[in-house]
Design a protein around this motif. Structure first.
Motif, PDB file in Angstrom:
ATOM      1  N   GLU A 198       0.834  -1.082  -0.066  1.00  0.00           N
ATOM      2  CA  GLU A 198      -0.110   0.078   0.017  1.00  0.00           C
ATOM      3  C   GLU A 198       0.779   1.405  -0.051  1.00  0.00           C
ATOM      4  O   GLU A 198       2.082   1.251   0.387  1.00  0.00           O
ATOM      5  CB  GLU A 198      -0.829  -0.299   1.126  1.00  0.00           C
ATOM      6  CG  GLU A 198      -1.759  -1.196   1.490  1.00  0.00           C
ATOM      7  CD  GLU A 198      -2.635  -1.064   2.637  1.00  0.00           C
ATOM      8  OE1 GLU A 198      -2.611  -0.143   3.319  1.00  0.00           O
ATOM      9  OE2 GLU A 198      -3.219  -2.040   3.028  1.00  0.00           O
ATOM     10  N   VAL A 199       0.356   2.303  -0.393  1.00  0.00           N
ATOM     11  CA  VAL A 199       1.061   3.701  -0.510  1.00  0.00           C
ATOM     12  C   VAL A 199       0.112   4.701  -0.346  1.00  0.00           C
ATOM     13  O   VAL A 199      -0.977   4.707  -0.860  1.00  0.00           O
ATOM     14  CB  VAL A 199       1.710   3.874  -1.739  1.00  0.00           C
ATOM     15  CG1 VAL A 199       0.935   3.799  -3.043  1.00  0.00           C
ATOM     16  CG2 VAL A 199       2.805   4.792  -1.924  1.00  0.00           C
ATOM     17  N   VAL A 200       0.425   5.839   0.188  1.00  0.00           N
ATOM     18  CA  VAL A 200      -0.232   7.187   0.106  1.00  0.00           C
ATOM     19  C   VAL A 200       0.636   7.945  -0.889  1.00  0.00           C
ATOM     20  O   VAL A 200       1.990   8.385  -0.298  1.00  0.00           O
ATOM     21  CB  VAL A 200      -0.204   7.844   1.403  1.00  0.00           C
ATOM     22  CG1 VAL A 200      -1.139   9.293   1.466  1.00  0.00           C
ATOM     23  CG2 VAL A 200      -1.287   6.832   2.521  1.00  0.00           C
ATOM     24  N   THR A 201       0.264   8.281  -1.798  1.00  0.00           N
ATOM     25  CA  THR A 201       0.808   9.115  -2.789  1.00  0.00           C
ATOM     26  C   THR A 201       0.462  10.634  -2.602  1.00  0.00           C
ATOM     27  O   THR A 201      -0.598  10.881  -2.065  1.00  0.00           O
ATOM     28  CB  THR A 201       0.412   8.836  -4.374  1.00  0.00           C
ATOM     29  OG1 THR A 201      -0.773   9.273  -4.567  1.00  0.00           O
ATOM     30  CG2 THR A 201       0.633   7.421  -4.548  1.00  0.00           C
ATOM     31  N   SER A 202       1.511  11.484  -2.693  1.00  0.00           N
ATOM     32  CA  SER A 202       1.302  13.026  -2.900  1.00  0.00           C
ATOM     33  C   SER A 202       1.768  13.464  -4.170  1.00  0.00           C
ATOM     34  O   SER A 202       2.957  13.281  -4.308  1.00  0.00           O
ATOM     35  CB  SER A 202       2.119  13.440  -1.535  1.00  0.00           C
ATOM     36  OG  SER A 202       1.981  14.988  -1.469  1.00  0.00           O
TER      37      SER A 202
END
Length: 295
Positions: free
Chosen positions: A60-64
């Motif tokens: 999983e990842v939180v992209t900015s």
């Protein structure tokens, strides 16, 4: 705490102090290696002269991307062009691929498809409904690239060029399938739109009008308006305004420059006029926008 400038890693991915010291115009790396090295948290930064493609195959990842955060679960695809502020917060042990391409070589990989080139002028994230077949197809090309990159074989550079072109074509097709394509008028108009966007990137702080850009591109103002509306999906003035506002937002979020300093950098001699311009296009004053995103 905000810095005075956005971290800008001009040559090396993820900000290594060493420069681009490889002979290839592209660089491949396993996402696990890079992310693990930086504690699974890649702070927001940008590159002057690099395109990057990220494929998350596990985790999983939180992209900015330019201040907009999106939480995603593998498989996902992320495209980041030069000067785009981007960062990632990965779940530990996530994995995938990272492809970095020098801007001077990028268009050469799609030299026979100018209609595809215009689809890579802005960042995008494909994070939903990517079918196993689609993700596996792109993953296989990345795996083949990994083998070529890490093994010195005859014709290796030629193979890397071919594989990079394959990845870009597949990414463009996948983007069109999920996000839609504004490129529907053929290569010539796509090429004009591409050159217009590049010109705006170079001159947006000058606040030039349609006549200036039409002259720069060697076309009539009417044609510029028609191409901008049909290919980009908005009139030229809106393209220019959006570019100014994007840079203003970047500076408000990622730097500690005052609103007046940001306005001056963007070509506004009067801080009050910059504030009115920003509010007219965003609904918020620069100061209010900065407070809101800092929360």
């Amino acid at each position: 705490m905000l810095k005075e400038t956005i971290p800008n890693f001009a040559l090396a991915p993820y900000g290594e102090e060493t420069g681009w010291d490889i002979p290839e115009p592209m660089h491949y790396d396993e996402l696990f290696n890079r992310s693990n090295l930086y504690g699974w948290n890649i702070a927001p930064h940008r590159h002057d002269s690099l395109y990057q493609i990220f494929m998350l195959t596990k985790g999983e990842v939180v992209t900015s991307i330019d201040g907009r955060e999106t939480k995603c679960v593998a498989p996902i695809l992320v495209f980041v062009p030069p000067m785009t502020v981007h960062g990632f917060k990965y779940k530990e042990n996530s994995d995938g691929h990272v492809l970095t391409i020098l801007d001077t070589a990028f268009d050469s990989f799609l030299s026979h498809s100018p209609d595809l080139q215009a689809r890579f002028k802005g960042p995008f994230v494909i994070s939903r409904d990517l079918t196993p077949g689609q993700s596996e197809e792109i993953d296989r090309v990345f795996e083949e690239m990994a083998q070529e990159f890490h093994n010195s074989k005859p014709g290796g550079l030629q193979a890397l060029h071919a594989l990079t072109s394959q990845i870009l074509v597949k990414l463009a097709r996948t983007k069109s399938f999920f996000l839609g394509s504004t490129i529907d008028k053929g290569g010539s108009e796509a090429a004009i739109a591409s050159r217009f966007i590049e010109a705006v990137d170079e001159h947006y702080t000058e606040h030039q009008g349609n006549e200036f850009y039409a002259s720069l591109l060697g076309i009539s103002e009417a044609k510029l308006i028609r191409v901008s509306n049909s290919v980009i999906g908005m009139p030229p003035k809106k393209v220019i305004t959006n570019r100014v506002i994007l840079e203003a937002k970047r500076s408000l979020v990622y730097t500690s420059l005052t609103c007046a300093q940001i306005g001056h950098f963007l070509g506004f001699d009067d801080p009050a006029y910059f504030s009115r311009y920003f509010k007219r296009n965003t609904g918020k004053s620069p100061a209010d926008y900065r407070k809101e995103v800092a929360v």
